[in-house]
Design a protein around this motif. Structure first.
Motif, PDB file in Angstrom:
ATOM      1  N   LYS A  49       1.421  -1.183   0.135  1.00 32.24           N
ATOM      2  CA  LYS A  49       0.346   0.116  -0.029  1.00 32.24           C
ATOM      3  C   LYS A  49       1.333   1.192   0.092  1.00 32.24           C
ATOM      4  CE  LYS A  49      -3.627  -2.422   0.086  1.00 32.24           C
ATOM      5  NZ  LYS A  49      -4.412  -2.501   1.429  1.00 32.24           N
ATOM      6  N   SER A  50       0.410   2.291  -0.169  1.00 35.57           N
ATOM      7  CA  SER A  50       0.900   3.400  -0.599  1.00 35.57           C
ATOM      8  C   SER A  50       1.346   4.050   0.986  1.00 35.57           C
ATOM      9  CB  SER A  50       0.034   4.945  -1.143  1.00 35.57           C
ATOM     10  OG  SER A  50      -1.090   5.018  -0.635  1.00 35.57           O
ATOM     11  N   VAL A  51       0.533   4.107   1.858  1.00 36.83           N
ATOM     12  CA  VAL A  51       1.071   3.936   2.726  1.00 36.83           C
ATOM     13  C   VAL A  51       0.269   3.216   4.677  1.00 36.83           C
ATOM     14  CG1 VAL A  51      -1.727   5.832   3.081  1.00 36.83           C
ATOM     15  CG2 VAL A  51      -0.274   6.460   4.737  1.00 36.83           C
ATOM     16  N   TYR A  52       0.775   3.521   5.542  1.00 36.24           N
ATOM     17  CA  TYR A  52       0.242   2.671   6.125  1.00 36.24           C
ATOM     18  C   TYR A  52       0.656   3.473   7.710  1.00 36.24           C
ATOM     19  CZ  TYR A  52       1.607  -1.273   3.020  1.00 36.24           C
ATOM     20  OH  TYR A  52       1.343  -2.519   2.469  1.00 36.24           O
ATOM     21  N   LEU A  53      -0.598   2.901   8.753  1.00 40.21           N
ATOM     22  CA  LEU A  53      -0.813   3.102  10.267  1.00 40.21           C
ATOM     23  C   LEU A  53      -0.135   2.505  10.997  1.00 40.21           C
ATOM     24  CD1 LEU A  53      -0.617   5.671  12.193  1.00 40.21           C
ATOM     25  CD2 LEU A  53      -3.299   5.214  12.030  1.00 40.21           C
ATOM     26  N   LEU A  54       1.034   2.378  11.607  1.00 40.95           N
ATOM     27  CA  LEU A  54       0.651   1.019  12.566  1.00 40.95           C
ATOM     28  C   LEU A  54       0.888   1.762  13.829  1.00 40.95           C
ATOM     29  CD1 LEU A  54       4.023  -0.401  10.791  1.00 40.95           C
ATOM     30  CD2 LEU A  54       1.686  -0.814  10.170  1.00 40.95           C
ATOM     31  N   TYR A  55      -0.080   1.216  14.686  1.00 40.74           N
ATOM     32  CA  TYR A  55      -0.247   1.540  15.654  1.00 40.74           C
ATOM     33  C   TYR A  55      -0.569   0.621  16.758  1.00 40.74           C
ATOM     34  CZ  TYR A  55      -5.316   1.167  14.952  1.00 40.74           C
ATOM     35  OH  TYR A  55      -6.931   1.237  14.681  1.00 40.74           O
ATOM     36  N   LYS A 111      -9.603   7.273  15.987  1.00 38.99           N
ATOM     37  CA  LYS A 111      -9.648   6.482  15.224  1.00 38.99           C
ATOM     38  C   LYS A 111     -10.927   7.617  13.709  1.00 38.99           C
ATOM     39  CE  LYS A 111      -9.197   1.714  16.297  1.00 38.99           C
ATOM     40  NZ  LYS A 111      -9.556   0.679  17.065  1.00 38.99           N
ATOM     41  N   ARG A 112     -11.299   8.715  14.901  1.00 37.51           N
ATOM     42  CA  ARG A 112     -12.429  10.017  14.202  1.00 37.51           C
ATOM     43  C   ARG A 112     -12.121  10.309  13.294  1.00 37.51           C
ATOM     44  NH1 ARG A 112     -14.441  11.346  19.602  1.00 37.51           N
ATOM     45  NH2 ARG A 112     -12.872  11.177  20.183  1.00 37.51           N
ATOM     46  N   ARG A 113     -10.516  10.555  13.282  1.00 36.21           N
ATOM     47  CA  ARG A 113     -10.418  11.890  12.801  1.00 36.21           C
ATOM     48  C   ARG A 113     -10.190  11.514  11.075  1.00 36.21           C
ATOM     49  NH1 ARG A 113      -5.490  14.303  16.104  1.00 36.21           N
ATOM     50  NH2 ARG A 113      -5.176  15.534  13.891  1.00 36.21           N
ATOM     51  N   LYS A 114     -10.182  12.789  10.748  1.00 34.70           N
ATOM     52  CA  LYS A 114      -9.869  12.463   9.322  1.00 34.70           C
ATOM     53  C   LYS A 114      -9.046  11.753   8.204  1.00 34.70           C
ATOM     54  CE  LYS A 114     -10.665  14.885   4.828  1.00 34.70           C
ATOM     55  NZ  LYS A 114     -11.687  16.685   4.523  1.00 34.70           N
ATOM     56  N   LEU A 115      -7.905  12.014   8.658  1.00 35.01           N
ATOM     57  CA  LEU A 115      -6.759  11.755   8.789  1.00 35.01           C
ATOM     58  C   LEU A 115      -6.956  10.221   8.517  1.00 35.01           C
ATOM     59  CD1 LEU A 115      -3.298  11.985   7.289  1.00 35.01           C
ATOM     60  CD2 LEU A 115      -2.939  12.432   9.899  1.00 35.01           C
ATOM     61  N   PHE A 116      -7.517   9.402  10.004  1.00 39.31           N
ATOM     62  CA  PHE A 116      -7.243   7.853  10.021  1.00 39.31           C
ATOM     63  C   PHE A 116      -7.800   7.192   9.086  1.00 39.31           C
ATOM     64  CE2 PHE A 116      -8.525   3.768  12.263  1.00 39.31           C
ATOM     65  CZ  PHE A 116      -8.551   3.300  12.415  1.00 39.31           C
ATOM     66  N   LYS A 117      -9.417   8.116   8.619  1.00 42.32           N
ATOM     67  CA  LYS A 117      -9.999   7.338   7.582  1.00 42.32           C
ATOM     68  C   LYS A 117     -10.247   7.561   6.624  1.00 42.32           C
ATOM     69  CE  LYS A 117     -14.470   8.852  10.226  1.00 42.32           C
ATOM     70  NZ  LYS A 117     -15.024   7.553  11.058  1.00 42.32           N
ATOM     71  N   LEU A 118      -8.956   8.571   5.806  1.00 48.90           N
ATOM     72  CA  LEU A 118      -8.124   8.881   4.541  1.00 48.90           C
ATOM     73  C   LEU A 118      -7.120   7.730   4.263  1.00 48.90           C
ATOM     74  CD1 LEU A 118      -7.845  12.251   3.948  1.00 48.90           C
ATOM     75  CD2 LEU A 118      -9.223  10.985   3.188  1.00 48.90           C
ATOM     76  N   ILE A 119      -6.317   7.215   5.863  1.00 46.29           N
ATOM     77  CA  ILE A 119      -4.953   6.389   5.404  1.00 46.29           C
ATOM     78  C   ILE A 119      -5.912   4.788   5.658  1.00 46.29           C
ATOM     79  CG2 ILE A 119      -3.425   4.952   6.469  1.00 46.29           C
ATOM     80  CD1 ILE A 119      -2.755   7.886   7.402  1.00 46.29           C
ATOM     81  N   LYS A 179      -8.801   4.027   4.315  1.00 44.76           N
ATOM     82  CA  LYS A 179      -9.216   3.997   2.861  1.00 44.76           C
ATOM     83  C   LYS A 179      -8.491   3.679   1.253  1.00 44.76           C
ATOM     84  CE  LYS A 179     -12.829   6.071  -0.676  1.00 44.76           C
ATOM     85  NZ  LYS A 179     -12.977   7.601  -0.901  1.00 44.76           N
ATOM     86  N   HIS A 180      -7.043   4.763   1.763  1.00 48.80           N
ATOM     87  CA  HIS A 180      -5.966   4.318   0.486  1.00 48.80           C
ATOM     88  C   HIS A 180      -5.140   4.057   0.806  1.00 48.80           C
ATOM     89  CE1 HIS A 180      -8.636   7.680  -1.942  1.00 48.80           C
ATOM     90  NE2 HIS A 180      -8.893   8.554  -0.836  1.00 48.80           N
ATOM     91  N   GLY A 181      -4.445   3.066   1.754  1.00 47.32           N
ATOM     92  CA  GLY A 181      -3.356   3.016   3.049  1.00 47.32           C
ATOM     93  C   GLY A 181      -4.611   1.636   3.555  1.00 47.32           C
ATOM     94  N   GLU A 182      -2.751   1.560   4.819  1.00 50.87           N
ATOM     95  CA  GLU A 182      -3.691   0.170   5.678  1.00 50.87           C
ATOM     96  C   GLU A 182      -3.009  -0.057   7.129  1.00 50.87           C
ATOM     97  OE1 GLU A 182      -5.614  -2.730   6.138  1.00 50.87           O
ATOM     98  OE2 GLU A 182      -4.406  -3.183   3.909  1.00 50.87           O
TER      99      GLU A 182
END
Length: 345
Positions: free
Chosen positions: A16-22, A130-138, A140-143
């Motif tokens: 994927k183009s972007v990953y959020l690992l938390y 998880k309510r942040r728009k940035l989280f939702k975009l990642i 949708k477009h990443g993981e």
């Protein structure tokens, strides 16, 4: 998506183009970070095309880095550890770093349409909103991958995979011993267990199978080893051995509160296992309800038969009182010693 699924995707070359690992499990976070990097970049490209940052750059700078074309072609990987971009807002305010609405919108646009030559990894052990728009975009477009601390009942699967990686096996006694020790750890650290298994592999170099005696020798300095033996002795009403092991723990500097806490957990599990067994539940269901691997659940049921429900209740109350008294400075190790004697008589 979970850790295993992401690893399988990466093995197939699906990145994927972007990953959020938390999450709190730093071992899995590091493993996924490395897996993404090595999937995207060849070893000779890492020095030139990997940028690792220990904090968030300014938004405009981050956007510029994302949009920068690789100097020698290929792809870029941007890795930001400890990102604060997804922390919950405080009192409805902005993040720790002031971000204007215009900058934020630009970042949203870039995340929604990442350049095909850039991969972004954001990782953090902090809570994310998880309510942040940035989280939702990642998402949708990443993981987005949440990596919580592993539970004792799930360690077996990880252990089998790790042993296969090391070309090792454990005999049944060693496996039960290892998972038994893990089951009493207040918090399981896979990084710690990884290091212990690496040491075990070196110690047993030249043979494939790891025995319980190998583990006992290599892991003897871990407090949980002696505590596990002490609790096991108490559960089997071996008073002399239990008191001896308790004395060794206190002499080595272990605080009585830790012993009280771990013993209370064991007594609570035995009591719950005993009551569920009375109600007709089988070993598998008892294990699942108590978050234990089946053979540890079976062990709890067997050990609980050494005690009446009344004794287990009495001991739980005594442990709660000892915990309170130790915290307020009104008790010493004699309180724990008396509890052990009560259980073993």
């Amino acid at each position: 998506m979970g850790y295993a699924e992401v690893i399988q995707e990466l093995k197939k070359g699906q990145v994927k183009s972007v990953y959020l690992l938390y999450g709190e499990e730093t071992y899995f976070i590091k493993q996924l970070e490395q897996a993404v990097i090595t999937t995207v970049l060849a070893p000779e490209e890492i020095d030139m095309n990997l940028l690792t940052l220990d904090k968030d750059p300014a938004i405009n700078e981050l956007i510029a880095i994302i949009e920068t074309v690789p100097f020698m072609g290929g792809k870029n990987v941007i890795h930001i550890r400890g990102t604060a971009l997804l922390r919950p807002r405080k009192n409805g305010g902005n993040e720790q770093v002031e971000v204007s609405d215009k900058e934020e919108e630009r970042l949203f646009k870039v995340i929604s349409d990442m350049p095909d030559y850039t991969h972004l990894i954001l990782s953090t052990t902090d809570k994310v909103d998880k309510r942040r728009k940035l989280f939702k975009l990642i998402e949708k477009h990443g993981e987005t991958v949440e990596l919580a601390n592993i539970k004792a009942r799930d360690v077996r699967g990880w252990l089998m995979a790790k042993l296969a990686e090391l070309n090792k096996r454990m005999d049944s006694d060693a496996m039960e011993y290892f998972l038994g020790v893990v089951s009493i750890m207040p918090q399981i650290s896979l990084s710690f267990l990884h290091n212990e298994l690496e040491k075990t592999a070196l110690f047993t170099d030249g043979k494939v199978k790891i025995s319980q005696s190998d583990l006992t020798m290599i892991m003897s300095s871990i407090p949980e080893i002696s505590i596990f033996s002490m609790i096991d002795a108490v559960s089997q009403k071996q008073m002399g051995r239990a008191l001896q092991l308790m004395g060794e723990q206190l002499k080595s500097g272990e605080h009585p509160l830790k012993l009280v806490s771990l013993l209370a957990r064991q007594v609570r599990l035995m009591w719950q296992a005993k009551e569920m067994s009375k109600d007709g539940y089988g070993i598998r269901e008892i294990s699942e309800r108590l978050s234990l691997v089946p053979f540890i659940g079976e062990k709890m049921v067997k050990q609980s038969k050494n005690f009446t429900s009344e004794i287990l209740k009495e001991v739980m109350l005594a442990l709660a009182a000892a915990d309170y008294d130790l915290k307020s400075g009104r008790a010493n190790k004699l309180a724990l010693e008396q509890i052990i004697i009560t259980m073993c008589r």
